[in-house]
Design a protein around this motif. Structure first.
Motif, mmCIF file in Angstrom:
data_model
loop_
_atom_site.group_PDB
_atom_site.id
_atom_site.type_symbol
_atom_site.label_atom_id
_atom_site.label_comp_id
_atom_site.label_asym_id
_atom_site.label_seq_id
_atom_site.Cartn_x
_atom_site.Cartn_y
_atom_site.Cartn_z
ATOM 1 N N LYS A 199 31.669 31.775 34.607
ATOM 2 C CA LYS A 199 31.422 31.941 33.165
ATOM 3 C C LYS A 199 32.738 31.901 32.392
ATOM 4 N N LEU A 200 33.774 32.570 32.932
ATOM 5 C CA LEU A 200 35.085 32.563 32.288
ATOM 6 C C LEU A 200 35.684 31.161 32.308
ATOM 7 N N ALA A 201 35.627 30.492 33.441
ATOM 8 C CA ALA A 201 36.229 29.164 33.576
ATOM 9 C C ALA A 201 35.601 28.160 32.614
ATOM 10 N N LEU A 202 34.304 28.267 32.385
ATOM 11 C CA LEU A 202 33.617 27.317 31.508
ATOM 12 C C LEU A 202 33.991 27.473 30.038
ATOM 13 N N LYS A 203 34.733 28.521 29.724
ATOM 14 C CA LYS A 203 35.155 28.738 28.338
ATOM 15 C C LYS A 203 36.473 28.050 27.990
ATOM 16 N N THR A 204 37.183 27.507 28.977
ATOM 17 C CA THR A 204 38.544 27.039 28.705
ATOM 18 C C THR A 204 38.857 25.703 29.361
ATOM 19 N N LYS A 205 39.815 24.992 28.787
ATOM 20 C CA LYS A 205 40.323 23.777 29.426
ATOM 21 C C LYS A 205 41.177 24.116 30.642
ATOM 22 N N VAL A 206 42.068 25.106 30.460
ATOM 23 C CA VAL A 206 43.027 25.466 31.513
ATOM 24 C C VAL A 206 42.940 26.964 31.757
ATOM 25 N N LEU A 207 42.847 27.350 33.016
ATOM 26 C CA LEU A 207 42.872 28.759 33.387
ATOM 27 C C LEU A 207 44.133 29.018 34.206
ATOM 28 N N VAL A 208 44.961 29.914 33.710
ATOM 29 C CA VAL A 208 46.157 30.365 34.420
ATOM 30 C C VAL A 208 45.841 31.708 35.055
ATOM 31 N N THR A 209 46.039 31.832 36.356
ATOM 32 C CA THR A 209 45.830 33.132 36.987
ATOM 33 C C THR A 209 47.129 33.642 37.600
ATOM 34 N N THR A 210 47.446 34.876 37.280
ATOM 35 C CA THR A 210 48.625 35.531 37.848
ATOM 36 C C THR A 210 48.203 36.728 38.706
ATOM 37 N N VAL A 211 46.943 36.730 39.146
ATOM 38 C CA VAL A 211 46.399 37.841 39.929
ATOM 39 C C VAL A 211 46.624 37.570 41.418
ATOM 40 N N GLY A 212 47.524 38.306 42.015
ATOM 41 C CA GLY A 212 47.790 38.167 43.435
ATOM 42 C C GLY A 212 47.664 39.510 44.138
ATOM 43 N N PRO A 213 47.825 39.532 45.460
ATOM 44 C CA PRO A 213 48.058 38.379 46.327
ATOM 45 C C PRO A 213 46.884 37.397 46.274
ATOM 46 N N TYR A 214 47.204 36.119 46.295
ATOM 47 C CA TYR A 214 46.177 35.099 46.110
ATOM 48 C C TYR A 214 45.269 34.974 47.320
ATOM 49 N N HIS A 215 45.781 35.274 48.509
ATOM 50 C CA HIS A 215 44.901 35.210 49.680
ATOM 51 C C HIS A 215 43.851 36.321 49.636
ATOM 52 N N LYS A 216 44.056 37.314 48.782
ATOM 53 C CA LYS A 216 43.060 38.367 48.576
ATOM 54 C C LYS A 216 42.190 38.094 47.350
ATOM 55 N N TYR A 217 42.816 37.691 46.259
ATOM 56 C CA TYR A 217 42.122 37.637 44.981
ATOM 57 C C TYR A 217 42.072 36.254 44.336
ATOM 58 N N GLY A 218 42.618 35.238 44.982
ATOM 59 C CA GLY A 218 42.747 33.950 44.324
ATOM 60 C C GLY A 218 41.680 32.927 44.645
ATOM 61 N N THR A 219 41.054 33.033 45.805
ATOM 62 C CA THR A 219 40.139 31.975 46.232
ATOM 63 C C THR A 219 38.964 31.815 45.279
ATOM 64 N N ALA A 262 38.155 28.443 43.220
ATOM 65 C CA ALA A 262 36.863 27.812 43.483
ATOM 66 C C ALA A 262 36.064 27.631 42.194
ATOM 67 N N ALA A 263 36.069 28.650 41.336
ATOM 68 C CA ALA A 263 35.330 28.561 40.072
ATOM 69 C C ALA A 263 35.847 27.414 39.219
ATOM 70 N N CYS A 264 37.159 27.232 39.201
ATOM 71 C CA CYS A 264 37.743 26.148 38.411
ATOM 72 C C CYS A 264 37.427 24.787 39.020
ATOM 73 N N ALA A 265 37.593 24.672 40.327
ATOM 74 C CA ALA A 265 37.310 23.401 40.992
ATOM 75 C C ALA A 265 35.861 22.977 40.766
ATOM 76 N N GLU A 266 34.949 23.924 40.827
ATOM 77 C CA GLU A 266 33.528 23.603 40.727
ATOM 78 C C GLU A 266 33.068 23.343 39.299
ATOM 79 N N THR A 267 33.787 23.873 38.298
ATOM 80 C CA THR A 267 33.395 23.686 36.888
ATOM 81 C C THR A 267 34.229 22.630 36.176
ATOM 82 N N GLY A 268 35.156 21.998 36.893
ATOM 83 C CA GLY A 268 36.003 20.992 36.249
ATOM 84 C C GLY A 268 37.041 21.583 35.319
#
Length: 416
Positions: free
Chosen positions: A79-99, A103-109
């Motif tokens: 839902k968040l990803a569909l609101k924007t052209k570009v999503l910047v995430t600084t939430v890490g560690p990414y192996h815990k919180y990034g996938t 995935a949401a961005c990849a799947e929503t374009g």
């Protein structure tokens, strides 16, 4: 293929209240176009409201960013990803919180940027989501902070300089952290420790290999470090300050070589291209000390009790040096590229220099913010590639020009 033209925002910064996220939001507040449509996002609405007030005070002449809340659940992130052209995430560690975010961005374009340095996680994301992002048109660029944007852009600039001036490919690029003053944040230290909890030594080695995430079959190359260098970690390159030793930036190696593969399947860079990072040492003794300290440090981190003790007592995620403490921080990298040329009369080398006056985290905030602006408002090589898991260098010359305009010194020249 999804379209981002009619979306509510151009940029959302997810994790904006964290240490690096705040640098990113502050930079967009002070330095982005005033007509930028953007938002800060995270899990705590109260923290986001406090940050919005701080940003308003930082630049009273523009409206503060909008506020969006989201959990790390897939439905909320989509839902968040569909609101924007570009999503910047600084939430890490990414192996815990990034996938789930990627995935949401990849799947929503939705175009995506992060500032990780976790190459094992990036390796997994390339394998799982490159084809999906290619289908939806999402530009996915991990490691777009201090790891690995400066090295990737410097290599791209050197390769293009050699192509344009010497009309040939590039052989080796020797890259060195020439000088710096700064310290790691709690989030960075926590990430390093938890990586060893998540990934085994075999996975770390496999993902860190030179061509591990190359998009095409790598060339057959015959080169290796000398026995002396393998034993001591030392190499002498007079034009880079003399004695060089092991670098903590080995995570840049797979990213730079993925860039090799993404530009015309390696033809722009050439089939002899390879990238080797180091750091400058004041002399042989310091170089040896760094080499063996890094080796013993790696061995220590393999032991769970050591990691437990460090996680208990190191700086906690979300914290780091204050702006007053980092007021005199700086970083400078230098690189030398050797042209793939047999002409004895032609110049054989080119040099590059990157310098920033400020903390590494301030620079990371600028790097990822300007990358987001480049994706949202420019036409870059990444757009021409049609999406997928790409690299900072695929944003090309317009991104590099943005960094220069933001205060980074970047110089490239032919050497005699």
């Amino acid at each position: 293929m999804a379209t981002t033209k009619a979306r509510q925002y151009e940029i959302i910064v997810f994790g904006a209240t964290g240490y690096t996220g705040k640098y990113t939001a502050e930079y967009l507040t002070t330095s982005s176009p005033t007509n930028l449509k953007w938002a800060i996002a995270g899990r705590s609405e109260s923290k986001l409201k406090d940050l919005a007030k701080e940003l308003q005070a930082l630049n009273p002449n523009r409206s503060p960013p909008e506020i969006e809340t989201s959990s790390l659940e897939s439905a909320s992130l989509e839902k968040l990803a569909l609101k924007t052209k570009v999503l910047v995430t600084t939430v890490g560690p990414y192996h815990k919180y990034g996938t789930s975010v990627l995935a949401a961005c990849a799947e929503t374009g939705t175009h995506y940027l992060d500032v990780t340095g976790e190459i094992p996680w990036v390796y997994d994301m390339v394998k799982k989501y490159h084809d999906i992002a290619k289908q939806t048109g999402a530009i996915i660029i991990p490691q777009c902070g201090v790891e690995s944007a400066p090295s990737d852009l410097m290599c791209w600039a050197l390769v293009n300089h050699i192509r344009e001036t010497l009309h040939t490919g590039t052989g080796e690029i020797v890259y060195s952290m020439h000088d710096m003053k700064g310290s790691a944040s709690g989030g960075t230290l926590s990430t390093i420790l938890t990586l060893f909890d998540r990934y085994g030594l075999g996975e770390l080695a496999k993902s860190s290999a030179r061509w591990s995430i190359s998009a095409v079959q790598p060339p057959k190359q015959d080169y290796s470090k000398s026995l002396t260098e393998r034993l001591t970690g030392l190499r002498t390159v007079d034009d880079l300050g003399g004695t060089l030793t092991d670098s903590l930036q080995s995570v840049d190696i797979p990213i730079v070589h993925r860039s090799w593969s993404l530009y015309d399947e390696g033809r722009l860079y050439g089939n002899k291209f390879h990238f080797t990072p180091y750091m400058r040492a004041s002399g042989v003794l310091q170089g040896l000390a760094v080499h063996f300290a890094m080796g013993f440090g790696l061995l220590a981190l393999l032991l769970p009790p050591v990691r437990w003790l460090l996680q208990r007592y190191v700086t906690q995620p979300g914290s780091g040096a204050t702006k007053e403490q980092t007021a005199k921080d700086f970083v400078e990298w230098r690189a030398i590229a050797t042209a793939d040329s047999t002409d004895p009369t032609a110049p054989k080398r080119a040099s590059a220099r990157w310098r920033f006056e400020g903390s590494l985290y301030h620079m990371t905030g600028i790097l990822v913010a300007e990358a987001a602006l480049a994706i949202a408002r420019d036409e870059t090589p990444a757009h021409g590639m049609g999406g997928g898991v790409l690299t900072p260098a695929t944003l090309g010359g317009k991104y590099l020009d943005r960094m220069k305009a933001a205060g980074v010194t970047v110089e490239v020249a032919t050497m005699p």
